[in-house]
Design a protein around this motif. Structure first.
Motif, PDB file in Angstrom:
ATOM      1  N   SER A 109      12.296  -5.446  12.033  1.00  0.00           N
ATOM      2  CA  SER A 109      11.428  -5.274  12.741  1.00  0.00           C
ATOM      3  C   SER A 109      10.282  -5.994  12.387  1.00  0.00           C
ATOM      4  CB  SER A 109      10.654  -3.928  13.484  1.00  0.00           C
ATOM      5  OG  SER A 109      10.060  -3.094  12.843  1.00  0.00           O
ATOM      6  N   SER A 110       9.116  -6.331  12.728  1.00  0.00           N
ATOM      7  CA  SER A 110       7.895  -7.179  12.232  1.00  0.00           C
ATOM      8  C   SER A 110       7.022  -6.551  13.269  1.00  0.00           C
ATOM      9  CB  SER A 110       7.955  -8.195  11.895  1.00  0.00           C
ATOM     10  OG  SER A 110       8.288  -8.856  13.255  1.00  0.00           O
ATOM     11  N   VAL A 111       5.962  -5.922  12.310  1.00  0.00           N
ATOM     12  CA  VAL A 111       4.277  -6.012  13.441  1.00  0.00           C
ATOM     13  C   VAL A 111       3.002  -6.580  12.500  1.00  0.00           C
ATOM     14  CG1 VAL A 111       4.274  -3.628  11.971  1.00  0.00           C
ATOM     15  CG2 VAL A 111       2.755  -4.022  14.584  1.00  0.00           C
ATOM     16  N   ALA A 112       2.591  -6.896  13.100  1.00  0.00           N
ATOM     17  CA  ALA A 112       1.032  -7.492  12.740  1.00  0.00           C
ATOM     18  C   ALA A 112      -0.415  -7.007  12.243  1.00  0.00           C
ATOM     19  CB  ALA A 112       0.136  -8.593  13.251  1.00  0.00           C
ATOM     20  N   ILE A 113      -0.507  -7.170  11.009  1.00  0.00           N
ATOM     21  CA  ILE A 113      -1.328  -5.673  10.201  1.00  0.00           C
ATOM     22  C   ILE A 113      -2.876  -6.428  10.623  1.00  0.00           C
ATOM     23  CG2 ILE A 113      -2.633  -5.585   8.453  1.00  0.00           C
ATOM     24  CD1 ILE A 113       0.347  -6.255   6.325  1.00  0.00           C
ATOM     25  N   PRO A 114      -3.725  -5.803  10.945  1.00  0.00           N
ATOM     26  CA  PRO A 114      -4.443  -5.831  11.947  1.00  0.00           C
ATOM     27  C   PRO A 114      -5.936  -6.507  10.729  1.00  0.00           C
ATOM     28  CG  PRO A 114      -3.977  -3.263  12.678  1.00  0.00           C
ATOM     29  CD  PRO A 114      -3.499  -4.608  11.448  1.00  0.00           C
ATOM     30  N   ALA A 115      -6.434  -7.368  11.511  1.00  0.00           N
ATOM     31  CA  ALA A 115      -6.790  -8.188  10.027  1.00  0.00           C
ATOM     32  C   ALA A 115      -8.280  -6.801   9.031  1.00  0.00           C
ATOM     33  CB  ALA A 115      -8.444  -9.602  11.060  1.00  0.00           C
ATOM     34  N   ASN A 116      -8.521  -5.971   9.920  1.00  0.00           N
ATOM     35  CA  ASN A 116      -9.505  -5.583   8.880  1.00  0.00           C
ATOM     36  C   ASN A 116      -8.972  -4.630   8.085  1.00  0.00           C
ATOM     37  OD1 ASN A 116      -8.337  -3.935  11.245  1.00  0.00           O
ATOM     38  ND2 ASN A 116     -10.328  -2.644  11.463  1.00  0.00           N
ATOM     39  N   ALA A 117      -7.413  -4.505   8.020  1.00  0.00           N
ATOM     40  CA  ALA A 117      -7.248  -3.478   7.367  1.00  0.00           C
ATOM     41  C   ALA A 117      -7.480  -4.358   5.636  1.00  0.00           C
ATOM     42  CB  ALA A 117      -5.687  -3.678   7.352  1.00  0.00           C
ATOM     43  N   ASN A 118      -7.224  -3.606   4.701  1.00  0.00           N
ATOM     44  CA  ASN A 118      -7.582  -3.656   3.278  1.00  0.00           C
ATOM     45  C   ASN A 118      -6.733  -2.814   2.624  1.00  0.00           C
ATOM     46  OD1 ASN A 118      -8.485  -3.961   0.480  1.00  0.00           O
ATOM     47  ND2 ASN A 118     -10.657  -3.278   1.138  1.00  0.00           N
ATOM     48  N   LEU A 119      -5.575  -4.153   2.103  1.00  0.00           N
ATOM     49  CA  LEU A 119      -4.471  -3.887   1.058  1.00  0.00           C
ATOM     50  C   LEU A 119      -4.943  -3.928   0.280  1.00  0.00           C
ATOM     51  CD1 LEU A 119      -1.979  -6.434   3.197  1.00  0.00           C
ATOM     52  CD2 LEU A 119      -2.348  -3.648   3.941  1.00  0.00           C
ATOM     53  N   GLN A 120      -6.253  -3.721  -0.331  1.00  0.00           N
ATOM     54  CA  GLN A 120      -5.845  -4.012  -1.918  1.00  0.00           C
ATOM     55  C   GLN A 120      -6.609  -2.147  -2.015  1.00  0.00           C
ATOM     56  OE1 GLN A 120      -6.283  -5.420  -4.782  1.00  0.00           O
ATOM     57  NE2 GLN A 120      -5.893  -6.821  -3.122  1.00  0.00           N
ATOM     58  N   LYS A 121      -6.830  -1.028  -1.258  1.00  0.00           N
ATOM     59  CA  LYS A 121      -6.515   0.178  -0.798  1.00  0.00           C
ATOM     60  C   LYS A 121      -6.307   0.819   0.078  1.00  0.00           C
ATOM     61  CE  LYS A 121     -11.824   0.093  -1.733  1.00  0.00           C
ATOM     62  NZ  LYS A 121     -13.007   0.831  -1.316  1.00  0.00           N
ATOM     63  N   GLN A 122      -5.683   0.107   1.212  1.00  0.00           N
ATOM     64  CA  GLN A 122      -5.196   0.663   1.882  1.00  0.00           C
ATOM     65  C   GLN A 122      -2.936   0.454   1.314  1.00  0.00           C
ATOM     66  OE1 GLN A 122      -7.272  -0.144   5.088  1.00  0.00           O
ATOM     67  NE2 GLN A 122      -7.959   1.728   6.335  1.00  0.00           N
ATOM     68  N   ASN A 123      -2.980   0.928   0.582  1.00  0.00           N
ATOM     69  CA  ASN A 123      -1.946   0.202   0.377  1.00  0.00           C
ATOM     70  C   ASN A 123      -0.372   1.349   0.381  1.00  0.00           C
ATOM     71  OD1 ASN A 123      -2.536   2.868  -1.957  1.00  0.00           O
ATOM     72  ND2 ASN A 123      -1.567   0.768  -3.437  1.00  0.00           N
ATOM     73  N   TYR A 124      -0.612   1.971   1.286  1.00  0.00           N
ATOM     74  CA  TYR A 124       0.479   2.965   1.550  1.00  0.00           C
ATOM     75  C   TYR A 124       1.032   2.602   2.732  1.00  0.00           C
ATOM     76  CZ  TYR A 124       0.760   6.053  -2.470  1.00  0.00           C
ATOM     77  OH  TYR A 124       0.525   6.021  -3.405  1.00  0.00           O
ATOM     78  N   PHE A 183       1.409  16.066  15.748  1.00  0.00           N
ATOM     79  CA  PHE A 183       1.859  17.330  15.138  1.00  0.00           C
ATOM     80  C   PHE A 183       0.929  17.566  13.688  1.00  0.00           C
ATOM     81  CE2 PHE A 183       5.264  17.931  18.600  1.00  0.00           C
ATOM     82  CZ  PHE A 183       4.848  18.838  18.590  1.00  0.00           C
ATOM     83  N   SER A 184       1.146  15.763  13.287  1.00  0.00           N
ATOM     84  CA  SER A 184       0.210  15.851  12.223  1.00  0.00           C
ATOM     85  C   SER A 184       1.125  15.972  11.128  1.00  0.00           C
ATOM     86  CB  SER A 184      -1.466  16.858  11.776  1.00  0.00           C
ATOM     87  OG  SER A 184      -2.047  15.915  12.448  1.00  0.00           O
ATOM     88  N   VAL A 185       2.910  15.294  11.034  1.00  0.00           N
ATOM     89  CA  VAL A 185       3.983  15.359  10.269  1.00  0.00           C
ATOM     90  C   VAL A 185       4.342  14.208   9.351  1.00  0.00           C
ATOM     91  CG1 VAL A 185       5.975  15.533   9.837  1.00  0.00           C
ATOM     92  CG2 VAL A 185       4.800  17.595  11.340  1.00  0.00           C
ATOM     93  N   LEU A 186       3.829  14.108   8.423  1.00  0.00           N
ATOM     94  CA  LEU A 186       4.313  12.866   7.500  1.00  0.00           C
ATOM     95  C   LEU A 186       5.982  13.136   7.627  1.00  0.00           C
ATOM     96  CD1 LEU A 186       3.937  10.224   6.002  1.00  0.00           C
ATOM     97  CD2 LEU A 186       3.522  11.194   4.191  1.00  0.00           C
ATOM     98  N   PHE A 187       6.462  11.599   7.973  1.00  0.00           N
ATOM     99  CA  PHE A 187       8.160  11.517   8.005  1.00  0.00           C
ATOM    100  C   PHE A 187       7.983  10.847   6.759  1.00  0.00           C
ATOM    101  CE2 PHE A 187      10.329  11.677  12.948  1.00  0.00           C
ATOM    102  CZ  PHE A 187       8.664  12.841  12.929  1.00  0.00           C
ATOM    103  N   GLY A 188       7.488   9.632   6.139  1.00  0.00           N
ATOM    104  CA  GLY A 188       8.507   8.563   5.531  1.00  0.00           C
ATOM    105  C   GLY A 188       7.120   8.379   4.965  1.00  0.00           C
ATOM    106  N   ALA A 189       6.037   7.049   3.850  1.00  0.00           N
ATOM    107  CA  ALA A 189       5.601   6.329   3.508  1.00  0.00           C
ATOM    108  C   ALA A 189       6.838   5.078   2.305  1.00  0.00           C
ATOM    109  CB  ALA A 189       5.141   7.408   2.739  1.00  0.00           C
ATOM    110  N   ALA A 190       6.311   4.419   2.150  1.00  0.00           N
ATOM    111  CA  ALA A 190       6.073   3.483   0.827  1.00  0.00           C
ATOM    112  C   ALA A 190       5.031   3.411   0.608  1.00  0.00           C
ATOM    113  CB  ALA A 190       6.579   2.594   2.013  1.00  0.00           C
ATOM    114  N   GLN A 191       5.367   2.821  -0.616  1.00  0.00           N
ATOM    115  CA  GLN A 191       3.727   2.126  -1.494  1.00  0.00           C
ATOM    116  C   GLN A 191       3.734   0.932  -1.691  1.00  0.00           C
ATOM    117  OE1 GLN A 191       2.404   4.174  -4.882  1.00  0.00           O
ATOM    118  NE2 GLN A 191       0.812   2.847  -5.014  1.00  0.00           N
ATOM    119  N   LEU A 192       2.669   0.389  -1.035  1.00  0.00           N
ATOM    120  CA  LEU A 192       2.970  -1.319  -1.250  1.00  0.00           C
ATOM    121  C   LEU A 192       2.963  -1.828  -2.847  1.00  0.00           C
ATOM    122  CD1 LEU A 192       1.150  -2.268   2.146  1.00  0.00           C
ATOM    123  CD2 LEU A 192       4.277  -2.632   1.323  1.00  0.00           C
ATOM    124  N   LYS A 193       3.497  -2.196  -3.165  1.00  0.00           N
ATOM    125  CA  LYS A 193       2.778  -2.640  -4.803  1.00  0.00           C
ATOM    126  C   LYS A 193       3.249  -4.496  -4.807  1.00  0.00           C
ATOM    127  CE  LYS A 193       4.331   1.174  -6.676  1.00  0.00           C
ATOM    128  NZ  LYS A 193       5.285   1.972  -7.755  1.00  0.00           N
TER     129      LYS A 193
END
Length: 151
Positions: A118-133, A141-151
């Motif tokens: 799937s694909s989803v548009a990224i909001p224009a105000n996202a800063n991928l230099q800092k918000q890279n996860y 429930f404030s639970v992290l299912f999984g994560a990917a670090q963008l490199k």
């Protein structure tokens, strides 16, 4: 006694996330800047787009796998593209971009999480230099299912 009640409460919260079998999907999320939308994965075409970042999902509390890529088109619009993505179903799952796995300085991309491609548009105000996860987060429930670090 208080410690026992706290442990039981946390266990019930985790079990609630695990027992949900149908993902909760509502209308697409909105950010203060723009409306984001899920796109039909078969309609995403990377031709003429620049690959900016990519990452591989790692499991946290729930098994999560697959890859995610960030593409940018000639108009500087960015898209998150999920490939072979899989995670457990859960209530109130969200996709966040954050500075780390602890949900620091995050922005919600969407409140729809779909297995597969799937694909989803990224909001224009996202800063991928800092918000890279890219986080798959159970807000209820404030639970992290999984994560990917963008490199």
């Amino acid at each position: 006694m208080k410690t026992t009640l706290t442990i039981i409460s946390l266990a019930l919260a985790l079990v609630s996330c695990q027992q949900e079998t149908v993902p909760v999907q509502t209308n697409t999320a909105t950010t203060p800047v723009e409306t984001v939308m899920m796109m039909n994965p078969s309609s995403f075409d990377a031709t003429g787009q620049t690959l900016l970042y990519q990452g591989t999902f790692e499991s946290a509390v729930h098994p999560t796998s697959g890859t995610v890529r960030v593409y940018e088109d000639k108009d500087k619009k960015r898209t998150l593209v999920f490939e072979n993505f899989k995670t457990d179903a859960g209530p109130d799952l969200r996709i966040y971009l954050a500075e780390d796995k602890s949900v620091s300085n995050f922005i919600q991309v969407t409140n729809e999480v779909k297995n597969g491609n799937s694909s989803v548009a990224i909001p224009a105000n996202a800063n991928l230099q800092k918000q890279n996860y890219v986080l798959i987060w159970c807000k209820q429930f404030s639970v992290l299912f999984g994560a990917a670090q963008l490199k």
